[in-house]
Design a protein around this motif. Sequence first.
Motif, short mmCIF file in Angstrom:
data_model
loop_
_atom_site.label_atom_id
_atom_site.label_comp_id
_atom_site.label_asym_id
_atom_site.label_seq_id
_atom_site.Cartn_x
_atom_site.Cartn_y
_atom_site.Cartn_z
N GLY A 34 0.81 -1.22 0.00
CA GLY A 34 0.00 0.00 0.00
C GLY A 34 0.84 1.27 0.00
N VAL A 35 1.91 1.23 -0.77
CA VAL A 35 2.79 2.40 -0.91
C VAL A 35 2.59 2.93 -2.33
N SER A 36 2.30 4.23 -2.47
CA SER A 36 1.99 4.75 -3.82
C SER A 36 3.24 4.88 -4.69
N PHE A 59 4.78 0.62 -9.03
CA PHE A 59 4.93 -0.55 -9.89
C PHE A 59 6.04 -0.36 -10.92
N LYS A 60 6.27 0.92 -11.32
CA LYS A 60 7.32 1.16 -12.32
C LYS A 60 8.70 0.82 -11.78
N GLN A 61 8.83 0.83 -10.46
CA GLN A 61 10.15 0.56 -9.87
C GLN A 61 10.25 -0.83 -9.27
N SER A 62 9.25 -1.67 -9.59
CA SER A 62 9.18 -2.96 -8.90
C SER A 62 9.54 -4.11 -9.83
N ASP A 63 10.13 -5.16 -9.25
CA ASP A 63 10.43 -6.36 -10.03
C ASP A 63 9.21 -7.27 -10.10
N TYR A 64 8.44 -7.29 -9.02
CA TYR A 64 7.22 -8.12 -8.98
C TYR A 64 6.07 -7.25 -8.47
N CYS A 65 4.92 -7.30 -9.17
CA CYS A 65 3.78 -6.45 -8.80
C CYS A 65 2.56 -7.32 -8.51
N LYS A 89 -3.77 -0.22 -10.23
CA LYS A 89 -2.80 -0.80 -11.18
C LYS A 89 -1.90 0.26 -11.81
N HIS A 90 -2.26 1.53 -11.67
CA HIS A 90 -1.40 2.60 -12.22
C HIS A 90 -0.48 3.20 -11.14
#
Length: 320
Positions: free
Chosen positions: A269-271, A298-304, A293-294
């Motif tokens: 739950g971190v934006s 997520f852009k900085q994550s390896d797994y979402c 989902k936006h």
Amino acid sequence: MTDIRENWIFAEKSINKINSATFQLITKMKSISEIPVTVVLLESQADSFENEIKQYGPDKILTVKDDELDKADDVSVASALSGLIDKFGTPISFIFAATTFGRSVAPRLQAKLLTGLTADCLDLSFEDDLLVQTKPSYGDNIMCEIVIPDFKPQMATVRPNIFKAEKVFDDTTKIVEINDLNWDKDANIQITTHVLPAKTDENLATADRIVALGRGGKQDLNNANELANKINATVGVTRPLTDMDEFDQSQQIGQSGETVAPDLLINLGVSGSVQFTAGIENANTIVSVNTDKHAPIFKQSDYCFNGSSEDFLKALNKVL
Ligand SMILES: Cc1cc2nc3c(=O)[nH]c(=O)nc-3n(C[C@H](O)[C@H](O)[C@H](O)COP(=O)(O)OP(=O)(O)OC[C@H]3O[C@@H](n4cnc5c(N)ncnc54)[C@H](O)[C@@H]3O)c2cc1C
């Protein structure tokens, strides 16, 4: 005052050990400096922290042996460093870790030397003798390059855990011992003892695994704690959660909190604000959970995982 063609790094000590940020600075400065890199170490007669420092390959260590200075406060340390410059000359640059102590000593020394200081840098490079100091500005939305062309030493504090420390295997470090440094003792403050902070086993900056809770995950604190216990992780938070009774500022990750470098970071739950992500750039594997989902994280994550932190935690805790 004479100028000397050296770049200096202040060796910061925590209780009974050298702060790892010092080793990171040595590795970085050795990689960018074309002139000798010197570490300044203040220690008691009985200590020999120079043996640890030299494993990271500085060209020289100036070791000031003084039992009183070893326990001195930040005002006195700034005075001693100024005395050291009087004795040996003005280096091209003088770099400190942006720790609480470094952030206090560096500007006091800067004011004594009437030079320039860039606080909280994220990167350093040299153009000949000019130190280019990169730091975030305008809420981390842009990176500024700052130079101090007219004054020396060019001073900077650099955030811990931005650079990786690497040991070297040559033994060419020259050690210079100083036993007669003059410095002004601060008569107002006397440090009688050092006490370790209560949460050293949960130090975010050095944690290998972190479960980070944001505003969207705060209702799942119990499940998050269960996960953290199971995978031996430390719990960190975004800034808004430090207003809750359960957390304090030492658990905050980001621009105005800790810079972390874990092997595994799980964001719940971190934006993904720029102020938060400024602190996680050196995390190895990032897993993020968010109902949007936006979400920028997520852009900085390896797994979402696009879903609620509750569903994620319950499912993961069940299989672990
Ligand atoms: C000068 C300055 C310095 C700052 N320094 C820092 C800093 O060091 N660290 C820091 O963190 N912030 C810092 N901030 C604040 C920063 O701008 C953001 O406000 C903050 O990071 C947002 O925290 P958050 O992601 O927890 O909350 P929000 O931005 O509110 O995000 C909550 C997220 O949770 C998701 N969500 C909601 N419900 C659920 C659910 N049930 N399951 C999963 N996901 C859910 C939402 O989709 C949303 O993406 C700073 C701000 C300023 C101005």
